[in-house]
Scaffold this motif. Sequence first.
Motif, PDB file in Angstrom:
ATOM      1  N   HIS A   6       1.025  -1.255  -0.172  1.00  0.00           N
ATOM      2  CA  HIS A   6      -0.132   0.006  -0.047  1.00  0.00           C
ATOM      3  C   HIS A   6       0.933   1.007  -0.024  1.00  0.00           C
ATOM      4  CE1 HIS A   6      -2.920   3.052   1.552  1.00  0.00           C
ATOM      5  NE2 HIS A   6      -3.894   2.075   1.136  1.00  0.00           N
ATOM      6  N   ILE A  30      -6.972  -3.523   6.081  1.00  0.00           N
ATOM      7  CA  ILE A  30      -7.332  -4.115   5.112  1.00  0.00           C
ATOM      8  C   ILE A  30      -7.254  -5.654   5.186  1.00  0.00           C
ATOM      9  CG2 ILE A  30      -6.204  -4.808   2.746  1.00  0.00           C
ATOM     10  CD1 ILE A  30      -5.303  -1.662   2.561  1.00  0.00           C
ATOM     11  N   ARG A  93      -7.889   3.033  -1.017  1.00  0.00           N
ATOM     12  CA  ARG A  93      -7.869   2.266  -2.205  1.00  0.00           C
ATOM     13  C   ARG A  93      -6.889   2.443  -3.462  1.00  0.00           C
ATOM     14  NH1 ARG A  93     -13.009   3.928  -3.767  1.00  0.00           N
ATOM     15  NH2 ARG A  93     -13.669   1.724  -4.442  1.00  0.00           N
ATOM     16  N   ILE A  96      -2.617   0.481  -4.611  1.00  0.00           N
ATOM     17  CA  ILE A  96      -2.423  -1.033  -3.861  1.00  0.00           C
ATOM     18  C   ILE A  96      -1.742  -1.962  -4.990  1.00  0.00           C
ATOM     19  CG2 ILE A  96      -3.495  -3.090  -2.820  1.00  0.00           C
ATOM     20  CD1 ILE A  96      -5.622  -1.490  -1.885  1.00  0.00           C
ATOM     21  N   THR A 100      -5.266  -8.372  -1.930  1.00  0.00           N
ATOM     22  CA  THR A 100      -5.932  -8.002  -0.873  1.00  0.00           C
ATOM     23  C   THR A 100      -6.682  -8.989  -0.375  1.00  0.00           C
ATOM     24  OG1 THR A 100      -7.727  -6.631  -1.947  1.00  0.00           O
ATOM     25  CG2 THR A 100      -5.782  -5.277  -1.057  1.00  0.00           C
TER      26      THR A 100
END
Length: 242
Positions: A6, A30, A93, A96, A100
């Motif tokens: 991230h 997350i 968001r 990334i 995830t």
Amino acid sequence: MSEYGHWEKVHSFLLLGNQQGVLIDTGLGIDNIKRITDQLTSLPLKVITTHVHTDHIGNHGEFERIFVHKGDEDWLINGIQGLTIEQIRKDIRRDITLPTPETFDPDTYQPFKGKPTGLLKDGDIFDLGNRRLIIYHTPGHTPGHISVFDETRGYLFTGDLLYDETPIYAFYPSTNPVDLVNSLERIARIPNVKMVYGSHNTLGLNPIILDEAKIAVKFLRENDLAKFGTGIHKFNGFSVQF
């Protein structure tokens, strides 16, 4: 415990003694950080919050004992001042680069809100049995920002007060440039620091960065730069944005 996939590159720190443990911050949320801490220790844990920003409180809801400085208590209970849920979801968001978990949906992501177990104050001691932690109130990035000094090991955890690579943020309306400079000066005077751990980017910095912080403090004060709108100021090993 580092979240490198991230853009925040945020770190949380699990400090274990022979009687109990402390988790400094709980990451983005997350994925479930408690899944990792449960694998690493069965000791009772307390969560120490360096400050109430989304990337540091993401898994607070997984833990029973949460501590925060009074200056950030209202943000923990009612939400972060000046930050909309739309902006939070946009940031969570962003950029990334690793897969995830299926449970993560940025469109429904909700930052933690809740009452802390207790409030931190400057000079508080956490005795882990064979390890002693000292709380320093270091406002500027947020009103209730704290740093944690592991006196036993010589490790200084600086949260978002000091790290490398990307600028230290003190340009939001909720920040205070003068307080941040004062806080940099204060941590730079802590004796016997063997390693500095900021909450972003490089994991573990040579304590010589504290000498550079002293130089930065002097420069910013002498040139009247510790105020909103003066921009990014680069020093040897870090930068600050007002």
